[in-house]
Design a protein around this motif. Structure first.
Motif, PDB file in Angstrom:
ATOM      1  N   ALA A   3       6.550  -3.580   1.145  1.00  0.00           N
ATOM      2  CA  ALA A   3       7.042  -2.789   0.016  1.00  0.00           C
ATOM      3  C   ALA A   3       7.448  -3.671  -1.154  1.00  0.00           C
ATOM      4  CB  ALA A   3       8.215  -1.928   0.461  1.00  0.00           C
ATOM      5  N   LEU A   4       8.034  -4.844  -0.861  1.00  0.00           N
ATOM      6  CA  LEU A   4       8.455  -5.773  -1.909  1.00  0.00           C
ATOM      7  C   LEU A   4       7.980  -7.175  -1.548  1.00  0.00           C
ATOM      8  CD1 LEU A   4      12.136  -4.586  -2.543  1.00  0.00           C
ATOM      9  CD2 LEU A   4      10.149  -4.175  -4.023  1.00  0.00           C
ATOM     10  N   ASP A   5       7.403  -7.849  -2.525  1.00  0.00           N
ATOM     11  CA  ASP A   5       6.842  -9.173  -2.299  1.00  0.00           C
ATOM     12  C   ASP A   5       7.354 -10.116  -3.395  1.00  0.00           C
ATOM     13  OD1 ASP A   5       5.361 -11.366  -1.638  1.00  0.00           O
ATOM     14  OD2 ASP A   5       3.403 -10.476  -2.054  1.00  0.00           O
TER      15      ASP A   5
ATOM     16  N   ALA B 202       5.365   1.267  -6.586  1.00  0.00           N
ATOM     17  CA  ALA B 202       5.465  -0.117  -7.078  1.00  0.00           C
ATOM     18  C   ALA B 202       6.624  -0.869  -6.438  1.00  0.00           C
ATOM     19  CB  ALA B 202       5.616  -0.123  -8.597  1.00  0.00           C
ATOM     20  N   GLY B 203       7.601  -0.133  -5.871  1.00  0.00           N
ATOM     21  CA  GLY B 203       8.724  -0.784  -5.197  1.00  0.00           C
ATOM     22  C   GLY B 203      10.064  -0.591  -5.885  1.00  0.00           C
ATOM     23  N   LYS B 204      10.100   0.239  -6.918  1.00  0.00           N
ATOM     24  CA  LYS B 204      11.333   0.424  -7.699  1.00  0.00           C
ATOM     25  C   LYS B 204      12.474   0.966  -6.833  1.00  0.00           C
ATOM     26  CE  LYS B 204       9.446   3.400 -10.562  1.00  0.00           C
ATOM     27  NZ  LYS B 204       8.104   3.595 -10.007  1.00  0.00           N
TER      28      LYS B 204
ATOM     29  N   ASP C 234       2.793  -3.146  -7.215  1.00  0.00           N
ATOM     30  CA  ASP C 234       2.492  -3.453  -5.807  1.00  0.00           C
ATOM     31  C   ASP C 234       3.590  -4.291  -5.153  1.00  0.00           C
ATOM     32  OD1 ASP C 234       0.066  -2.136  -6.062  1.00  0.00           O
ATOM     33  OD2 ASP C 234      -1.002  -3.942  -6.650  1.00  0.00           O
ATOM     34  N   GLY C 235       4.859  -3.985  -5.504  1.00  0.00           N
ATOM     35  CA  GLY C 235       5.986  -4.671  -4.895  1.00  0.00           C
ATOM     36  C   GLY C 235       6.283  -6.038  -5.480  1.00  0.00           C
ATOM     37  N   LYS C 236       5.505  -6.434  -6.485  1.00  0.00           N
ATOM     38  CA  LYS C 236       5.682  -7.762  -7.088  1.00  0.00           C
ATOM     39  C   LYS C 236       6.283  -7.651  -8.490  1.00  0.00           C
ATOM     40  CE  LYS C 236       1.668  -9.987  -4.846  1.00  0.00           C
ATOM     41  NZ  LYS C 236       1.108  -8.879  -4.089  1.00  0.00           N
TER      42      LYS C 236
ATOM     43  N   MET D  56       1.694  -2.209 -16.032  1.00  0.00           N
ATOM     44  CA  MET D  56       1.904  -1.295 -14.908  1.00  0.00           C
ATOM     45  C   MET D  56       0.657  -1.125 -14.055  1.00  0.00           C
ATOM     46  SD  MET D  56       4.280   1.691 -16.617  1.00  0.00           S
ATOM     47  CE  MET D  56       4.103   2.875 -15.292  1.00  0.00           C
ATOM     48  N   VAL D  57      -0.518  -1.034 -14.686  1.00  0.00           N
ATOM     49  CA  VAL D  57      -1.733  -0.700 -13.926  1.00  0.00           C
ATOM     50  C   VAL D  57      -2.529  -1.926 -13.523  1.00  0.00           C
ATOM     51  CG1 VAL D  57      -1.917   1.589 -14.933  1.00  0.00           C
ATOM     52  CG2 VAL D  57      -3.166  -0.272 -15.970  1.00  0.00           C
ATOM     53  N   GLY D  58      -2.736  -2.885 -14.436  1.00  0.00           N
ATOM     54  CA  GLY D  58      -3.464  -4.132 -14.262  1.00  0.00           C
ATOM     55  C   GLY D  58      -4.125  -4.454 -12.950  1.00  0.00           C
ATOM     56  N   ARG D  59      -4.977  -3.560 -12.392  1.00  0.00           N
ATOM     57  CA  ARG D  59      -5.724  -3.938 -11.205  1.00  0.00           C
ATOM     58  C   ARG D  59      -7.150  -3.418 -11.302  1.00  0.00           C
ATOM     59  NH1 ARG D  59      -1.584  -0.679  -7.365  1.00  0.00           N
ATOM     60  NH2 ARG D  59      -2.465   1.208  -8.192  1.00  0.00           N
ATOM     61  N   THR D  60      -8.023  -3.886 -10.463  1.00  0.00           N
ATOM     62  CA  THR D  60      -9.411  -3.435 -10.484  1.00  0.00           C
ATOM     63  C   THR D  60      -9.737  -2.711  -9.188  1.00  0.00           C
ATOM     64  OG1 THR D  60     -10.119  -5.540  -9.554  1.00  0.00           O
ATOM     65  CG2 THR D  60     -10.148  -5.330 -11.959  1.00  0.00           C
TER      66      THR D  60
END
Length: 496
Positions: A21-23, A43-45, A218-220, A239-243
């Motif tokens: 959950a958190l990294d 996201a882990g908030k 993603d917990g980061k 917030m989104v920055g993934r592929t």
């Protein structure tokens, strides 16, 4: 000017079975300032806040509060240290008064040890006046609107005279006027040197009330910035920055005739929804938590009653007033809460799978067990459900296998339309891929599917079109060629 850190969370890690959950998440909170904490669903908030306030324990990392390393073991520890949290979920006793709720567990007593009602009512009144709540402090909570209940949650936190207040989606149920009152209170609190952590998916609120922003993904930890130095595009990108990855096989078929048509649908949780769904098509529904995604499909399915609008299936207008009528009309719904709504954990795989379709296995007044067993075995084999036998108690299966049983249960009702609400929530990566293959196979066979998902790559990878919900309204419908994470997020936060 130099900012004084009052709370610092460094490299916080937290894992649950199958999920990190958190990294190495990080967060700084400054004296007399409002820190926005933002990120997509998951996201882990909330996990980070629960660790900070002692609801969860961290696996590793460091928390420093007013210069001292701390680790709270329960919420009372954090409350005693001057930290209050206003949860998104209401936590009020309905049959108690406003005053009783505000001071619950912290009642003021006189020198004889008896509750000092006069002092409590007066202090409650003072806080309510701050929040512009005109209801009597003696009013029962059950007689308040949802928005007023949210204000009472805020009043509870203010009554503790906390130095640091966490507000988790505090304006979700508030009117514009109530939001204005809350913002005034926040400004007053920060002017007194108190600090706020403000969690919200409403981007327009961030520059209005926040000084700093921390973004998780993603917990980061992704970024920290002063709000005055950034814009909405920056926030959305971080917030989104993934592929997308190849784990979402893109099956392209030509959709058939229109199966479902919804026109101007309104209800308690739906505002003027209009859309359609074709045979062999997957309609993804995206939006942030609390936007009304599940409520929309539950209104179509008959769980919530519609107040106006029309629903057509195969061109025929239908009136659905209960889930039973929804099933009869050809709609099957797989709940996001499989353990609460979808499955009975003490029953077997077979009993769960055929629970909604027993009429198809009944000859006159007796159950045709041969036919039932045959159908169950077919789905176990087709979906690759890992179970020693159909008689295995379902709570002993993994989350992914439980979810496959829930989908099979829905399909045994012979639906025309399958609604999947968060179909891979709580499922490990390997099982997710297997469920995606099942969904694509159903699509190829011509089933019409509505899929709600909080995972952006999932909804983009599987859907033929995506409908985005913002504050109980459809804010946009995107075709496959229009998909982009930024565009979906813009619709989700209401800025497109």
């Amino acid at each position: 000017m130099d900012k004084e850190i009052i709370l610092q969370m460094t490299d916080i890690c937290k894992s649950f079975p199958g999920v990190k959950a958190l990294d190495k998440a990080c967060l700084n909170v400054y004296k007399g300032r409002v820190m926005a904490l933002m990120g997509e669903n998951g996201a882990g908030k909330s996990t980070l806040m629960k660790i900070m306030t002692g609801i969860y324990s961290k696996d590793s990392g460091k928390i420093t509060y007013h210069g001292h390393e701390i680790s709270f073991n329960k919420t009372k520890d954090s409350q005693d240290a001057g930290i209050a949290i206003i949860h998104q979920e209401l936590n009020l006793i309905q049959h108690m008064s406003i005053t009783e709720n505000i001071f619950l567990g912290r009642e003021i007593t006189n020198k004889f040890g008896k509750i000092d009602w006069n002092t409590m009512h007066k202090e409650a009144r003072d806080i309510l006046d701050l929040l512009n709540v005109n209801d009597s402090e003696k009013t029962l909570v059950k007689d308040l609107t949802i928005g007023k209940m949210q204000m009472i949650e805020i009043a509870k936190a203010l009554s503790q005279n906390s130095k640091l207040i966490v507000m988790d989606e505090p304006t979700d149920a508030l009117t514009d006027k109530e939001t204005e009152s809350l913002f005034k209170v926040i400004r007053d609190l920060t002017s007194e040197g108190k600090s706020i952590i403000y969690i919200s998916h409403r981007l327009k609120e961030i520059p209005e009330i926040c000084d700093d922003i921390t973004i998780l993904r993603d917990g980061k930890f992704i970024a920290e910035a002063e709000v005055k130095n950034i814009n909405e595009d920056y926030i959305i990108e971080k917030m989104v920055g993934r592929t997308l990855t190849e784990q979402f096989p893109n099956i392209t078929i030509t959709p058939g005739d229109e199966v479902l048509k919804v026109e101007n649908l309104c209800g308690k949780y739906v505002n003027n929804a209009t859309f359609s769904l074709k045979k062999g098509e997957i309609l993804g529904i995206s939006g942030l938590m609390g936007a009304g995604r599940s409520e929309l499909v539950k209104t179509i399915y008959g769980y919530y009653k519609k107040s106006s609008g029309k629903i057509f299936i195969d061109g025929n207008e239908i009136d659905i007033n209960s889930p039973e009528e929804g099933v009869k009309a050809g709609i099957a719904y797989v709940s996001e809460d499989r353990k609460g709504d979808g499955l009975i954990l003490g029953l077997s795989v077979k009993e769960n799978m055929t629970l909604s379709s027993l009429k198809y296995f009944t000859d006159m007044f007796s159950l045709n067990k041969i036919s039932e067993n045959k159908s169950v075995q077919e789905y176990i084999q087709k979906f690759g459900i890992k179970t020693p036998s159909p008689d295995q108690i379902i709570k002993n299966l993994s989350g992914g296998n439980q979810q496959k049983v829930a989908i099979a249960k829905a399909l045994l009702t012979n639906p025309k339309i399958l609604i999947l609400d968060e179909p891979t929530r709580g499922v490990d990566v390997g099982a997710k891929k297997e469920i995606y293959d099942v969904i694509n196979e159903l699509k190829e066979k011509g089933l019409s599917i509505i899929m709600i998902s909080s995972e952006m790559p999932e909804v983009m990878g599987l859907s033929d079109k995506i409908m985005v919900i913002h504050e109980h309204k459809i804010s946009g419908i995107l075709s496959k060629k229009e998909f982009s994470q930024e565009k979906i997020m813009r619709y989700a936060v209401g800025v497109e």
